[in-house]
Design a protein around this motif. Structure first.
Motif, mmCIF file in Angstrom:
data_model
loop_
_atom_site.group_PDB
_atom_site.id
_atom_site.type_symbol
_atom_site.label_atom_id
_atom_site.label_comp_id
_atom_site.label_asym_id
_atom_site.label_seq_id
_atom_site.Cartn_x
_atom_site.Cartn_y
_atom_site.Cartn_z
ATOM 1 N N GLY A 1 0.778 -1.231 0.000
ATOM 2 C CA GLY A 1 0.000 0.000 0.000
ATOM 3 C C GLY A 1 0.803 1.272 0.000
ATOM 4 N N THR A 2 2.041 1.247 -0.441
ATOM 5 C CA THR A 2 2.991 2.376 -0.512
ATOM 6 C C THR A 2 3.421 2.876 0.858
ATOM 7 O OG1 THR A 2 1.416 4.256 -0.545
ATOM 8 C CG2 THR A 2 1.859 3.146 -2.651
ATOM 9 N N SER A 3 2.770 2.431 1.929
ATOM 10 C CA SER A 3 3.114 2.941 3.260
ATOM 11 C C SER A 3 3.953 1.963 4.062
ATOM 12 C CB SER A 3 1.833 3.265 4.040
ATOM 13 O OG SER A 3 1.041 2.098 4.199
ATOM 14 N N ASN A 4 4.111 0.730 3.578
ATOM 15 C CA ASN A 4 4.883 -0.281 4.295
ATOM 16 C C ASN A 4 5.705 -1.068 3.275
ATOM 17 O OD1 ASN A 4 5.743 -2.648 5.688
ATOM 18 N ND2 ASN A 4 4.096 -2.389 7.177
ATOM 19 N N ILE A 5 7.012 -0.849 3.289
ATOM 20 C CA ILE A 5 7.892 -1.435 2.278
ATOM 21 C C ILE A 5 9.018 -2.211 2.961
ATOM 22 C CG2 ILE A 5 9.580 -0.897 0.446
ATOM 23 C CD1 ILE A 5 7.837 1.533 -0.242
ATOM 24 N N GLU A 6 9.325 -3.380 2.401
ATOM 25 C CA GLU A 6 10.462 -4.179 2.863
ATOM 26 C C GLU A 6 11.308 -4.560 1.662
ATOM 27 O OE1 GLU A 6 11.636 -8.493 4.900
ATOM 28 O OE2 GLU A 6 9.526 -7.943 4.642
ATOM 29 N N VAL A 7 12.635 -4.486 1.822
ATOM 30 C CA VAL A 7 13.543 -4.903 0.748
ATOM 31 C C VAL A 7 14.451 -6.008 1.264
ATOM 32 C CG1 VAL A 7 13.495 -2.623 -0.328
ATOM 33 C CG2 VAL A 7 15.291 -3.144 1.342
ATOM 34 N N TYR A 8 14.876 -6.860 0.333
ATOM 35 C CA TYR A 8 15.761 -7.971 0.711
ATOM 36 C C TYR A 8 16.632 -8.334 -0.478
ATOM 37 C CZ TYR A 8 17.354 -12.425 2.617
ATOM 38 O OH TYR A 8 18.131 -13.448 3.079
#
Length: 373
Positions: free
Chosen positions: A235-242
């Motif tokens: 939702g553009t408000s919660n982002i995770e990268v890996y």
């Protein structure tokens, strides 16, 4: 004999078609392993993603927002199989935690809210979501509360009515005070897998459900040997990268922060993230309505029963997106300097956009941020 053979063959074909068309019904069906096998799966060492297959999934049917996922996989992985699992995770958490609709055969929050004083037996997944919500509510010093549903309902009704062309007016102080009488964590009776609420209560898990689901998606992707990297955008408000970014020399991921006073693609800053980091934003520009030229948004302060007025947006960076969701909501309701200190007390970093456009941030943010267009 020929007729019998044809009939048996027809039945066999129908059975096979039926087997192929039956969609997975549980997380274990879709993922190939039970939830317990990958929940809270550790980060591990970041792997390169350059040269791997890049695939993207977009979902719109859950949590009232758009969920996107980009994965980087080895050649032996079918991305559709991965996406079947991630969608089932989102679907399952949504159906358990939503307060807006009920589903046949599922005892979810919406059903519980219909008759809160009844005792319900609930799924272990919902038990875990509720226990997490209660724990985080207790840690936020009264600025986050999963029992605030009766108050939130009044604001949501006013917002919906106004935005759909009806009368634009605020909930009355009397109605808010009356609704607040049914608010309080102590009014939840949760024992093992049974829950009973006091009359008039209305649980609202919207502040944690999406982050909880996104966390499980990340757990599964790290557990999957053929997934070497991903970007979860809930939702553009919660982002995770890996993983190691496939093209940037420093291997980091660059995330733009939306300007609350600008257009959707108008960032006021950009932030670099390392593998395994989460970035979460709470802002007054995401859901709101206007009364007498004044904006009233969806982040309600449990201590005042009204929208917070301390800032326009706050972004938090740390190791846990679910906790970051809750932390950003609570910090949004504090004055800027206090908000930064509050976030840092939990080991997270923050940058916020003040009411007058002033930018406040943790000192450590200087090493990872680009301000301006």
């Amino acid at each position: 004999m020929k007729i019998r053979f044809v009939l048996l063959l027809s039945i066999l074909i129908l059975v096979l078609i039926g087997c192929e068309s039956d969609p997975p019904q549980t997380i274990e069906d879709a993922c190939g392993d039970p939830l317990e096998s990958f929940k809270d799966y550790p980060l591990g060492t970041a792997q390169p993603t350059d040269g791997l297959t890049r695939s993207t999934q977009t979902l719109t049917g859950y949590f009232g927002t758009v969920l996107t996922l980009t994965i980087y996989t080895t050649d032996d992985v079918n991305p559709d199989d991965v996406f079947a699992c991630t969608e089932m995770i989102y679907k399952t958490v949504h159906q358990q935690a939503t307060s807006y609709e009920t589903f046949e055969g599922i005892t979810n929050i919406a059903l519980i809210n219909e008759n809160p004083s009844q005792t319900y037996e609930i799924d272990p997944l919902l038990v875990d979501i509720l226990e997490t919500g209660i724990d985080y509510s207790n840690q936020m010093n009264g600025l986050f509360d999963i029992t605030l549903g009766p108050v939130l309902g009044l604001w949501d009704e006013a917002m919906t009515t106004c935005n759909e062309g009806g009368v634009c007016e605020l909930p009355t102080e009397a109605s808010l005070s009356e609704a607040n009488e049914a608010v309080g964590l102590e009014k939840i009776n949760l024992v093992d897998n049974q829950i009973t609420l006091e009359p008039g209560m209305n649980l609202e898990l919207g502040g944690i459900a999406k982050g909880y689901a996104a966390g499980l998606v990340g757990d599964y992707l790290r557990y999957h040997e053929g997934v070497h990297g991903y970007l979860i955008n809930a939702g553009t408000s919660n982002i995770e990268v890996y993983g190691i970014h496939p093209s940037r020399e420093n291997g980091q991921w660059l995330i733009a922060l939306r300007n609350p006073e600008g257009e959707f693609l108008d960032p006021y800053a950009r932030v670099y993230l390392e593998s395994g980091e989460h970035i979460v934003t709470s802002g007054d520009y995401q859901r709101f309505f206007t009364v007498n030229d004044e904006i009233y948004h969806h982040i309600i302060d449990p201590t005042t029963l009204a929208p917070g007025r301390e800032m326009r947006a706050i972004t938090i960076i740390g190791p846990d997106g679910l906790f970051g969701d809750v932390l950003s909501t609570a910090a949004f309701l504090k004055p800027p300097e206090e908000a930064i200190e509050f976030v840092e007390s939990f080991g997270y970093e923050a940058i916020l956009y003040g009411i007058d456009g002033t930018i406040y941030m943790s000192d450590s943010m200087n090493e990872r941020i680009e301000l301006g267009e």
